[in-house]
Design a protein around this motif. Sequence first.
Motif, mmCIF file in Angstrom:
data_model
loop_
_atom_site.group_PDB
_atom_site.id
_atom_site.type_symbol
_atom_site.label_atom_id
_atom_site.label_comp_id
_atom_site.label_asym_id
_atom_site.label_seq_id
_atom_site.Cartn_x
_atom_site.Cartn_y
_atom_site.Cartn_z
ATOM 1 N N ARG A 25 -4.145 -115.164 -48.605
ATOM 2 C CA ARG A 25 -4.590 -116.280 -47.780
ATOM 3 C C ARG A 25 -5.519 -117.220 -48.539
ATOM 4 O O ARG A 25 -5.715 -118.349 -48.140
ATOM 5 C CB ARG A 25 -5.324 -115.768 -46.544
ATOM 6 N N ARG A 92 -13.992 -128.992 -46.350
ATOM 7 C CA ARG A 92 -13.711 -128.173 -45.167
ATOM 8 C C ARG A 92 -14.578 -126.927 -45.056
ATOM 9 O O ARG A 92 -14.677 -126.340 -43.990
ATOM 10 C CB ARG A 92 -12.239 -127.740 -45.168
ATOM 11 N N ASP A 96 -9.333 -120.826 -47.230
ATOM 12 C CA ASP A 96 -8.325 -120.024 -46.546
ATOM 13 C C ASP A 96 -7.167 -120.922 -46.138
ATOM 14 O O ASP A 96 -7.357 -121.924 -45.445
ATOM 15 C CB ASP A 96 -8.953 -119.358 -45.322
ATOM 16 N N ILE A 97 -5.969 -120.570 -46.544
ATOM 17 C CA ILE A 97 -4.803 -121.429 -46.332
ATOM 18 C C ILE A 97 -4.484 -121.575 -44.851
ATOM 19 O O ILE A 97 -4.162 -122.668 -44.383
ATOM 20 C CB ILE A 97 -3.598 -120.882 -47.119
ATOM 21 N N ASP A 98 -4.588 -120.487 -44.086
ATOM 22 C CA ASP A 98 -4.284 -120.571 -42.650
ATOM 23 C C ASP A 98 -5.286 -121.440 -41.908
ATOM 24 O O ASP A 98 -4.920 -122.200 -41.019
ATOM 25 C CB ASP A 98 -4.253 -119.180 -42.034
ATOM 26 N N ARG A 99 -6.559 -121.341 -42.249
ATOM 27 C CA ARG A 99 -7.565 -122.183 -41.588
ATOM 28 C C ARG A 99 -7.387 -123.650 -41.943
ATOM 29 O O ARG A 99 -7.652 -124.523 -41.131
ATOM 30 C CB ARG A 99 -8.963 -121.731 -41.962
ATOM 31 N N LEU A 100 -6.965 -123.926 -43.170
ATOM 32 C CA LEU A 100 -6.733 -125.317 -43.560
ATOM 33 C C LEU A 100 -5.582 -125.914 -42.766
ATOM 34 O O LEU A 100 -5.604 -127.074 -42.402
ATOM 35 C CB LEU A 100 -6.449 -125.413 -45.057
ATOM 36 N N ARG A 101 -4.579 -125.125 -42.497
ATOM 37 C CA ARG A 101 -3.460 -125.596 -41.700
ATOM 38 C C ARG A 101 -3.885 -125.805 -40.240
ATOM 39 O O ARG A 101 -3.443 -126.725 -39.581
ATOM 40 C CB ARG A 101 -2.306 -124.590 -41.759
ATOM 41 N N ASP A 102 -4.776 -124.941 -39.749
ATOM 42 C CA ASP A 102 -5.221 -125.044 -38.360
ATOM 43 C C ASP A 102 -6.205 -126.182 -38.131
ATOM 44 O O ASP A 102 -6.331 -126.687 -37.029
ATOM 45 C CB ASP A 102 -5.880 -123.738 -37.910
ATOM 46 N N THR A 103 -6.911 -126.613 -39.171
ATOM 47 C CA THR A 103 -7.907 -127.670 -39.006
ATOM 48 C C THR A 103 -7.348 -129.038 -39.381
ATOM 49 O O THR A 103 -8.089 -129.905 -39.811
ATOM 50 C CB THR A 103 -9.150 -127.377 -39.865
ATOM 51 N N ALA A 104 -6.079 -129.221 -39.190
ATOM 52 C CA ALA A 104 -5.476 -130.520 -39.498
ATOM 53 C C ALA A 104 -5.998 -131.558 -38.513
ATOM 54 O O ALA A 104 -6.524 -131.246 -37.438
ATOM 55 C CB ALA A 104 -3.955 -130.423 -39.418
ATOM 56 N N HIS A 107 -3.728 -132.487 -33.546
ATOM 57 C CA HIS A 107 -3.501 -131.226 -32.853
ATOM 58 C C HIS A 107 -2.609 -131.392 -31.634
ATOM 59 O O HIS A 107 -2.685 -130.620 -30.701
ATOM 60 C CB HIS A 107 -4.832 -130.629 -32.403
#
Length: 133
Positions: A25, A92, A96-104, A107
Amino acid sequence: MHLAYPAVLSALLFCTGLYGVLARRNAILVLMSVELMLNAVNLNLVAFDVWLSRAAEETLHSGQALTLFTIAIAAAEIGIGLAIVLAVYRNRGTSDIDRLRDTAEDHEPDGPDAPDHDASAPRAAAENAEATA
């Protein structure tokens, strides 16, 4: 030395790198796994170059030349990739790759029951215009 030994080692390195890319991640660990995969390819290039140069009796060593180009490209890739990861971490606060995708930025849901904001905007503007008239 047989060709099977470096080929098996290269396959193990490549599979380890592939697992790291798919399972990790952290962006820095993903970049390290990509480097493992590139080193596995370099090992294969050199091993097959030595094996083919013995069989064909030519001394061109094109596999070793390609390995030098791959090493140079990998060094540039890891430098630019690390700079991008550090810039994202500063902005940011995480790599963490998943958090970066979620904080786009956007939404909005894309499902069939999602509200259509574009169709309601002209209607709301028309209602506001009638209310002020």
